[in-house]
Each structure stands twice: as C-alpha cells, then as structure tokens.
Design a protein around this motif. Structure first.
Motif, PDB file in Angstrom:
ATOM      1  N   ILE A 232       0.825  -1.218   0.000  1.00  0.00           N
ATOM      2  CA  ILE A 232       0.000   0.000   0.000  1.00  0.00           C
ATOM      3  C   ILE A 232       0.864   1.276   0.000  1.00  0.00           C
ATOM      4  CG2 ILE A 232      -1.722   1.347   1.284  1.00  0.00           C
ATOM      5  CD1 ILE A 232      -2.973  -1.347   2.176  1.00  0.00           C
ATOM      6  N   ILE A 236       0.851   4.103  -3.018  1.00  0.00           N
ATOM      7  CA  ILE A 236       0.499   5.519  -2.815  1.00  0.00           C
ATOM      8  C   ILE A 236       1.661   6.409  -3.256  1.00  0.00           C
ATOM      9  CG2 ILE A 236       0.023   7.288  -1.077  1.00  0.00           C
ATOM     10  CD1 ILE A 236      -1.478   5.080   0.533  1.00  0.00           C
ATOM     11  N   GLU A 242      -4.895   1.434  -7.611  1.00  0.00           N
ATOM     12  CA  GLU A 242      -5.563   0.144  -7.370  1.00  0.00           C
ATOM     13  C   GLU A 242      -4.989  -0.941  -8.267  1.00  0.00           C
ATOM     14  OE1 GLU A 242      -9.874   2.303  -6.321  1.00  0.00           O
ATOM     15  OE2 GLU A 242      -9.526   1.388  -8.292  1.00  0.00           O
ATOM     16  N   SER A 268     -10.650   1.886  -3.522  1.00  0.00           N
ATOM     17  CA  SER A 268     -10.203   2.913  -2.593  1.00  0.00           C
ATOM     18  C   SER A 268     -11.234   4.041  -2.533  1.00  0.00           C
ATOM     19  CB  SER A 268      -8.857   3.475  -3.059  1.00  0.00           C
ATOM     20  OG  SER A 268      -8.519   4.619  -2.299  1.00  0.00           O
ATOM     21  N   ILE A 284      -4.996   5.202  -5.018  1.00  0.00           N
ATOM     22  CA  ILE A 284      -5.213   4.863  -3.607  1.00  0.00           C
ATOM     23  C   ILE A 284      -5.201   6.177  -2.835  1.00  0.00           C
ATOM     24  CG2 ILE A 284      -4.395   3.562  -1.604  1.00  0.00           C
ATOM     25  CD1 ILE A 284      -5.069   1.745  -3.974  1.00  0.00           C
ATOM     26  N   PRO A 286      -4.859   8.203   0.332  1.00  0.00           N
ATOM     27  CA  PRO A 286      -4.202   7.879   1.611  1.00  0.00           C
ATOM     28  C   PRO A 286      -5.139   7.966   2.811  1.00  0.00           C
ATOM     29  CG  PRO A 286      -2.910   9.469   0.347  1.00  0.00           C
ATOM     30  CD  PRO A 286      -4.194   9.289  -0.389  1.00  0.00           C
ATOM     31  N   LEU A 290      -9.884   1.362   2.241  1.00  0.00           N
ATOM     32  CA  LEU A 290      -9.561   0.582   1.041  1.00  0.00           C
ATOM     33  C   LEU A 290     -10.185  -0.794   1.202  1.00  0.00           C
ATOM     34  CD1 LEU A 290      -7.753   0.164  -1.510  1.00  0.00           C
ATOM     35  CD2 LEU A 290      -5.909  -0.455   0.064  1.00  0.00           C
ATOM     36  N   ALA A 312      -5.911   3.057   4.501  1.00  0.00           N
ATOM     37  CA  ALA A 312      -4.748   3.120   3.597  1.00  0.00           C
ATOM     38  C   ALA A 312      -3.528   3.726   4.289  1.00  0.00           C
ATOM     39  CB  ALA A 312      -5.103   3.903   2.336  1.00  0.00           C
ATOM     40  N   GLN A 313      -3.793   4.569   5.329  1.00  0.00           N
ATOM     41  CA  GLN A 313      -2.645   5.173   6.032  1.00  0.00           C
ATOM     42  C   GLN A 313      -2.368   4.499   7.365  1.00  0.00           C
ATOM     43  OE1 GLN A 313      -3.732   9.267   6.094  1.00  0.00           O
ATOM     44  NE2 GLN A 313      -1.950   9.909   4.909  1.00  0.00           N
ATOM     45  N   THR A 473      -2.418  -4.076   9.545  1.00  0.00           N
ATOM     46  CA  THR A 473      -1.981  -3.366   8.338  1.00  0.00           C
ATOM     47  C   THR A 473      -0.589  -2.778   8.551  1.00  0.00           C
ATOM     48  OG1 THR A 473      -4.287  -2.805   7.875  1.00  0.00           O
ATOM     49  CG2 THR A 473      -2.621  -1.550   6.682  1.00  0.00           C
TER      50      THR A 473
END
Ligand code: GLY
Ligand code: MN
Ligand code: MN
Length: 480
Positions: A232, A236, A242, A268, A284, A286, A290, A312-313, A473
């Motif tokens: 990920i 980014i 994606e 996303s 994506i 941030p 997602l 995503a972050q 994650t």
C-alpha cells in the motif's frame, strides 16, 4: 469436442506460403528425431479418490440414466489466441481432471454407472497435429499427459474422444449438464435442469479432502492479503493505484494457486462502496478506506473469498471506524448463528437486525426497524443491496443452481462451507447520507466451515475488529 486445427486463411491457399501439412518433405522431417518426454498428470494428492466418491453419490441419484458432462473449451479471443481455460466445476468435482475439451460419460448399467473419461490425446511427433493443432499439438502446448497416464492417475477408464464419436448414437436420451449443451444438441441428449440442481445440492456438503483444499486456498489468500497490504505505501507514493494492488494479489494467487478465484476487487475511497469494483483503475487515497475482496483459487480449483477493509494510512478516521464497528457487530451476529441444525438464513437475519438497528440509530431509516426488516420494507438494504453470504467451493458462488428449499430454505449441515459478508455501502453521491459518511464502503467477509458441533472461521487468521485491522496493516509495513 472441437477442431482447433489451424486453418489457412483463404487467400493463402496455393500461394508461395504453403500449408505445412501439404508439404511432404516437411512432414517427413518433423516427424522424426524427438526424444521421449515422460509426462504425468499434475493432480493434487487425493483428487482421484475424492472424484470417485463424488461419482458414486451422483450415480445413486440418477439410476438408469446416462449422464454427460464436459470440461469445456476456452473462449476464443482472436484466431488461435484464447482466453484462459478454466474447466467446468462439476466436471472437475466428478473427475479431478482439468483437461480442456474432455468429456465424462457415466454410462448407465444395471446397478449403477460405468464412468468413462474421453479426452483428446495429445498430438505427438509423427501426428500432423503435433505441429498443426494449437490446442493439443505438443509443439504448441508442450508435452502433455496422454490417455494411459490419465487412466493410471485417476483410476478410471480413459479413452480418446474419437471413441465417443464412434458410439455417439448411444448418447440419445442421456441427461447432459449445461457444459455439454453442444454435445447434447449434436447427439440427441437432453440438457437437464434436474442434473444441474442435483449436482449443486450434492456439492454443498464438502468431504475432508475438499475441506483440505479450501483450507489451502484460504491460507494462500491470507498471505495474499499480507502481500497486498505491504504494497500500500508503495502504491500511494509511486502513484500506482488500485491496479498495483490488484496485480500484486493476482500474481500471488497465480504463484501459490491456480489464480484468482474471481475478479479481484480493490476499491479505494468512493470505489469501496461499489459492490463489484473490478475495474480497479483508480488511485489509492491515503486518508480513505480501502476495500479488498480477494480469493486464491487453489490448483485443485477450490477457491477462497475474503474481504477486509483497511485504512490506507494505517488508521481509520472516526467516521470510517464507526461504520466498521457496526459492520463488525453485524458480522459477529451472523457468525454466531452458524452451526448444524440451524436454518441457513439465520445468519442473514441476525446480521440484518444489527445493520437495521444501527442505521436507525444514525437516523438513516425512514421507517422503524421492524418495518424495515419486514419483507414489505427492506429500506435498510439501500445501503446493503447484495446478499451477505453464500456457499463456497469450486465456485465462488458455489452450488448456485440448487432449489431454494435445498439452499436458502435448508438447515446447515456439517461440511458446508459458506461466506458471511455483511457490509455497508455509502455511495459518494447518495444524498440521503450526511457528508461525513459519503464515500465509505466497508465489508467484512469470512469463510466459515460448519462443523459437527458449531463452526470454524477458516479465514480467522485475519482480524475483524478495527483496531486489530489497523495493527495488522501496519505490521505488514514493518515486516516489508
Ligand atoms: N467476491 C464475490 C463475493 O464476495 O461474493
Ligand atoms: Mn462472497
Ligand atoms: Mn468476496
């Protein structure tokens, strides 16, 4: 049964560009000088025994009736370039074999059936097809297992397709699966809804071998989620979007299985609420959630089907987390209802009760919870219009041809494998929503085995709570 011999383009015949099959010197030269290559069917251990037991179950359901199923052929994309081949699932369930263009006939006899697998023998040196047949010529597709090797591996009678052509008159009146539609039309067999429904119903309860295959597919999927999560930050920072994450999972699925079991979904932000976001062509974002819906299909063709929604972050926003928490409560309520002897649909109603109550508490329902949950209401499903579970096996939506009474209307039995997958899909352009909820889509999807005493979440190696998903994650980033 097909003829994929490469045909000359009409204007070429009789020109300076000859058909090789019409050049005696060439045919004589290419027929000789090849070493023998040992070939073996690539079968997972136990596949032949499992298929034999599946045939026994089907035989008992259709006494006195000859049955025919086909593996199928890949759809043509252009000329001799085809889309990827994937054998018909019921054919695989009954044979363990994935050979393109093969046919299974279960010839009825008193007291049962004689199963014969008819397959196109590979064209070897000395056959014109060796160099002229793009589907079965070994010069095109590589050395391939032949009739004798398949018979040995599957412990079933295997004959060349030509042997079926020779007795095709005996197929008159046979029952054909949909995969054998063309064959049925050509030889007077009948495409049978009853056969399809029975196959779907028989395939619902998985045996130990099938459960082992599903475990393998799901374990490979869990490691695929880790591989995707690890990518990920790169997706980014390098603006790969994606597409990069989709490609990461599909590569993993191809490496550790046969491939993805269905079109990978990577959505996303505003794409996350789109149920089948298979375009996977956006960036994506941030700061947005997602949604990853991905499944590895094992080499035996059993597939996983798992979804997690990740920040995503690494950290969910307050609104994303609130939505995730509600979906998690619905998910747990659904999972709690899965055990033998309960109605299949119990998990659905338990999860929907939680969803409707939560939406009501947020002021999103125009009616009471009870009115929404009634068959005449269903307003809560504006935000969850899809099914929230299904049988899983050789097909992602397995056993879909079964009667309502055998599927939705049935009780759960040990050996059933199914998904539970509630979600909330708040579209970016849904004006009924407060702005902070727009563009949030969350789904939690697990694969669950009904056991003798309850259930086992086969995909339980992935967390389902928001804090656990955040930690997991970030862990993937640290491990990179
Ligand atoms: N990925 C398809 C489904 O969840 O049913
Ligand atoms: Mn699913
Ligand atoms: Mn899914």
């Amino acid at each position: 049964m097909t003829d994929q011999t490469i045909q000359p383009r009409p204007p070429y015949a009789g020109t300076r560009y000859p058909r090789l099959v019409e050049v005696p010197a060439f045919r004589e030269f290419i027929a000789q000088g090849w070493d023998d290559v040992p070939t073996h069917p690539d079968l997972p251990e136990g596949a032949a025994e499992a298929a034999a037991s599946h045939r026994t179950r089907l035989s008992a359901a259709f006494a006195g009736q000859t049955l025919v199923l086909c593996a199928g052929v890949a759809p043509v994309r252009n000329d001799d370039a085809s889309y990827g081949f994937r054998a018909d699932s019921s054919f695989v369930w009954l044979t363990g074999c994935q050979t393109e263009d093969a046919v299974l006939v279960m010839w009825a006899r008193p007291g049962g059936h004689d199963a014969v697998l008819y397959m196109p023998p590979p064209f070897r040196p000395g056959d014109d097809g060796f160099f002229s047949n793009a589907l079965h010529g070994e010069l095109w597709v590589g050395p391939s297992a032949g009739i004798a090797e398949w018979a040995q591996a599957l412990q079933i009678a295997v004959e060349p397709l030509a042997a079926l052509e020779a007795r095709s008159g005996d197929l008159r009146g046979a029952l054909a699966a949909r995969s054998a539609t063309d064959l049925a039309a050509a030889h007077g067999a009948t495409v049978s809804t009853d056969l399809e429904r029975t196959l779907s119903t028989l395939r619902m309860v998985k045996d130990e071998w099938e459960i082992g295959q599903l475990r393998e597919a799901i374990d490979a999927t869990v490691s695929g989620f880790a591989a995707v999560a690890a990518e990920i930050p790169h997706a980014i920072s390098a603006d790969l979007g994606e597409r990069w994450l989709q490609g990461t999972f599909d590569r993993h699925a191809r490496t550790f299985g046969n491939g993805p079991g269905y079109s990978t979904i990577v959505g996303s932000g505003a794409h996350a609420p789109i149920l089948h976001w298979v375009r996977c062509d956006g960036p994506i974002h941030p700061d947005q959630a997602l949604l990853l819906d991905m499944g590895v299909e094992a080499r035996s063709l059993y597939t996983a089907d798992v979804t997690r929604t990740v920040p995503a972050q690494g950290t969910f926003s307050a609104a994303q987390r609130e939505v995730h928490d509600l979906v998690e409560r619905a998910h747990r309520a659904g999972l709690d209802r899965i055990r033998p002897g309960t109605a299949y649909l119990d998990f659905h109603f338990a999860a929907m009760q939680v969803v409707a109550q939560g939406l009501h508490d947020w002021g999103l329902l125009p009616v009471s919870v009870d009115e929404a949950l009634s068959p005449q209401g269903q307003q809560h499903r504006r935000y969850l219009a899809c099914g929230i579970g299904h049988h899983l096996g050789l097909d992602v939506h397995d056993c879909s041809q079964a009667h309502y009474e055998d599927y939705m209307g049935a009780d759960l039995e040990p050996g059933v494998v199914m998904t539970v997958e509630p979600g909330l899909y708040f579209h970016a352009h849904d004006l009924t929503l407060p702005p902070e909820l727009r563009g949030i889509g969350v789904r939690l999807e697990d694969d669950v085995l009904v056991t003798a005493t309850g259930s086992e979440v086969l995909s339980g190696a992935l967390p389902i709570d928001a804090a656990g998903i955040e930690a997991w994650t970030r862990q993937q980033w640290a491990a990179r």
